[in-house]
Design a protein around this motif. Sequence first.
Motif, PDB file in Angstrom:
ATOM      1  N   ARG A 142       0.844  -1.195   0.000  1.00 33.29           N
ATOM      2  CA  ARG A 142       0.000   0.000   0.000  1.00 33.29           C
ATOM      3  C   ARG A 142       0.880   1.246   0.000  1.00 33.29           C
ATOM      4  N   ASP A 143       0.633   2.141  -0.949  1.00 34.95           N
ATOM      5  CA  ASP A 143       1.433   3.366  -0.982  1.00 34.95           C
ATOM      6  C   ASP A 143       0.740   4.528  -0.283  1.00 34.95           C
ATOM      7  N   ASP A 144      -0.410   4.247   0.362  1.00 40.65           N
ATOM      8  CA  ASP A 144      -1.079   5.291   1.140  1.00 40.65           C
ATOM      9  C   ASP A 144      -0.768   5.164   2.627  1.00 40.65           C
ATOM     10  N   VAL A 145       0.161   4.274   2.959  1.00 44.29           N
ATOM     11  CA  VAL A 145       0.575   4.075   4.346  1.00 44.29           C
ATOM     12  C   VAL A 145       2.096   4.106   4.390  1.00 44.29           C
ATOM     13  N   SER A 146       2.666   4.902   5.273  1.00 40.67           N
ATOM     14  CA  SER A 146       4.126   4.943   5.391  1.00 40.67           C
ATOM     15  C   SER A 146       4.515   5.562   6.726  1.00 40.67           C
ATOM     16  N   HIS A 147       5.744   5.316   7.117  1.00 42.98           N
ATOM     17  CA  HIS A 147       6.316   5.974   8.288  1.00 42.98           C
ATOM     18  C   HIS A 147       7.834   5.916   8.161  1.00 42.98           C
ATOM     19  N   ASP A 153      21.260   3.966  12.232  1.00 46.98           N
ATOM     20  CA  ASP A 153      21.335   5.418  12.340  1.00 46.98           C
ATOM     21  C   ASP A 153      21.078   6.129  11.010  1.00 46.98           C
ATOM     22  N   ARG A 154      20.346   5.450  10.096  1.00 49.55           N
ATOM     23  CA  ARG A 154      19.978   6.074   8.828  1.00 49.55           C
ATOM     24  C   ARG A 154      18.455   6.164   8.757  1.00 49.55           C
ATOM     25  N   PRO A 155      17.900   7.279   8.252  1.00 50.22           N
ATOM     26  CA  PRO A 155      16.443   7.379   8.118  1.00 50.22           C
ATOM     27  C   PRO A 155      15.942   6.507   6.971  1.00 50.22           C
ATOM     28  N   ILE A 156      14.928   5.700   7.250  1.00 52.01           N
ATOM     29  CA  ILE A 156      14.357   4.782   6.268  1.00 52.01           C
ATOM     30  C   ILE A 156      12.860   5.039   6.172  1.00 52.01           C
ATOM     31  N   THR A 157      12.355   5.204   4.956  1.00 49.30           N
ATOM     32  CA  THR A 157      10.915   5.334   4.745  1.00 49.30           C
ATOM     33  C   THR A 157      10.327   3.948   4.513  1.00 49.30           C
ATOM     34  N   VAL A 158       9.423   3.548   5.395  1.00 51.12           N
ATOM     35  CA  VAL A 158       8.756   2.250   5.271  1.00 51.12           C
ATOM     36  C   VAL A 158       7.414   2.492   4.589  1.00 51.12           C
ATOM     37  N   ILE A 159       7.271   1.972   3.382  1.00 54.00           N
ATOM     38  CA  ILE A 159       6.063   2.169   2.580  1.00 54.00           C
ATOM     39  C   ILE A 159       5.220   0.900   2.649  1.00 54.00           C
ATOM     40  N   GLY A 160       3.964   1.052   3.063  1.00 51.98           N
ATOM     41  CA  GLY A 160       3.060  -0.092   3.110  1.00 51.98           C
ATOM     42  C   GLY A 160       2.745  -0.586   4.502  1.00 51.98           C
ATOM     43  N   ALA A 161       3.402  -0.040   5.514  1.00 54.18           N
ATOM     44  CA  ALA A 161       3.191  -0.511   6.884  1.00 54.18           C
ATOM     45  C   ALA A 161       3.157   0.664   7.845  1.00 54.18           C
ATOM     46  N   ARG A 162       2.357   0.514   8.880  1.00 55.15           N
ATOM     47  CA  ARG A 162       2.330   1.486   9.965  1.00 55.15           C
ATOM     48  C   ARG A 162       3.301   1.047  11.053  1.00 55.15           C
ATOM     49  N   PRO A 163       3.666   1.942  11.964  1.00 51.45           N
ATOM     50  CA  PRO A 163       4.525   1.535  13.082  1.00 51.45           C
ATOM     51  C   PRO A 163       3.907   0.366  13.844  1.00 51.45           C
ATOM     52  N   GLY A 164       4.694  -0.663  14.052  1.00 49.74           N
ATOM     53  CA  GLY A 164       4.208  -1.834  14.773  1.00 49.74           C
ATOM     54  C   GLY A 164       3.630  -2.919  13.895  1.00 49.74           C
ATOM     55  N   ASP A 165       3.353  -2.625  12.619  1.00 47.56           N
ATOM     56  CA  ASP A 165       2.837  -3.657  11.721  1.00 47.56           C
ATOM     57  C   ASP A 165       3.888  -4.741  11.506  1.00 47.56           C
ATOM     58  N   ARG A 166       3.445  -5.974  11.460  1.00 47.19           N
ATOM     59  CA  ARG A 166       4.327  -7.103  11.208  1.00 47.19           C
ATOM     60  C   ARG A 166       3.746  -7.954  10.081  1.00 47.19           C
ATOM     61  N   ASN A 167       4.615  -8.493   9.269  1.00 47.46           N
ATOM     62  CA  ASN A 167       4.215  -9.440   8.229  1.00 47.46           C
ATOM     63  C   ASN A 167       3.168  -8.869   7.274  1.00 47.46           C
ATOM     64  N   VAL A 168       3.351  -7.610   6.904  1.00 45.28           N
ATOM     65  CA  VAL A 168       2.512  -7.012   5.872  1.00 45.28           C
ATOM     66  C   VAL A 168       3.428  -6.588   4.726  1.00 45.28           C
ATOM     67  N   PRO A 169       2.945  -6.629   3.486  1.00 44.34           N
ATOM     68  CA  PRO A 169       3.788  -6.210   2.365  1.00 44.34           C
ATOM     69  C   PRO A 169       4.296  -4.786   2.564  1.00 44.34           C
ATOM     70  N   ALA A 170       5.593  -4.605   2.429  1.00 42.53           N
ATOM     71  CA  ALA A 170       6.182  -3.289   2.685  1.00 42.53           C
ATOM     72  C   ALA A 170       7.521  -3.165   1.978  1.00 42.53           C
ATOM     73  N   VAL A 171       7.865  -1.931   1.651  1.00 41.85           N
ATOM     74  CA  VAL A 171       9.163  -1.595   1.071  1.00 41.85           C
ATOM     75  C   VAL A 171       9.878  -0.661   2.035  1.00 41.85           C
ATOM     76  N   TRP A 172      11.109  -1.003   2.385  1.00 41.84           N
ATOM     77  CA  TRP A 172      11.938  -0.154   3.237  1.00 41.84           C
ATOM     78  C   TRP A 172      12.933   0.548   2.321  1.00 41.84           C
ATOM     79  N   LEU A 173      12.804   1.870   2.214  1.00 41.05           N
ATOM     80  CA  LEU A 173      13.561   2.629   1.222  1.00 41.05           C
ATOM     81  C   LEU A 173      14.541   3.587   1.883  1.00 41.05           C
ATOM     82  N   ASP A 174      15.814   3.424   1.540  1.00 42.37           N
ATOM     83  CA  ASP A 174      16.872   4.337   1.957  1.00 42.37           C
ATOM     84  C   ASP A 174      17.095   5.331   0.815  1.00 42.37           C
TER      85      ASP A 174
END
Length: 255
Positions: A142-147, A153-174
């Motif tokens: 989901r591209d309407d959910v991110s945090h 120590d690098r900022p990462i945008t997690v696309i597809g998951a909310r904080p605390g979500d586990r085992n959901v499709p997501a992209v971690w983008l540096d």
Amino acid sequence: MARAAVLLLLLASLGVGAPPSAAQDARAAVEAFVARLSDVNVTDLVIVQHLTLYDPGGRHAQSTGTQRVLFKLPRRQRVEQTVEGQREVRLIVGDRVFVRQSAGKVYEAPALPAESDRTRLLVPVRRSAADLLAEWRALGVRDDVSHVVRVRDRPITVIGARPGDRNVPAVWLDAQYGVIRFVTFVPRETLPTGPTTLDLAFSEHRPLPGGFFFPYRQELFVGGKLLMLFTVRSVDVNTNLPDALFDPDALRREP
């Protein structure tokens, strides 16, 4: 009150109420990464790496081997693999897969499922942010959910998951390295054990002459258990690989 609680749960499950800023943040992060690669010119890659296969529990190494992986962009790949003394060559040309076994027999294999293809996560193929997001949506992200989180120590945008979500499709983008983690679902028909999560993790990035970073450590987890570990020994960029290396007919004629 109970009906209101049920309605809130229903709206949440449908994605209603996801803040517009989440989608904007996801798109902005992808656009920034794509813009950074706009001047990168990579036509081919040659990767030499060590492969370790783990037992179903993900605790102990079962087999080891070496791979020489050749990419010729945009959609050709050759994998020369030796595991426990058995050599195999695999060609991926578009959506078709050809395999040459150690005995010399060549056959066409089923296409790889999109969720297990690392090519587009590793190689800087020129695409727009909209194209990338569309590819990820097709894999359930989901591209309407991110945090934003911090990893090493690098900022990462997690696309597809909310904080605390586990085992959901997501992209971690540096923003500099690109995708450092990709989580998706493996459908029921792919594995005999049924549907599960597939988690690709990329780390130990090093700069390459082409102007981008490449992960020298790659891990594949299935259902939360380590299945494969790739440790890269060397990467060569733009070596002008001959087309014959990716020709299925030429593969059949190889000694």
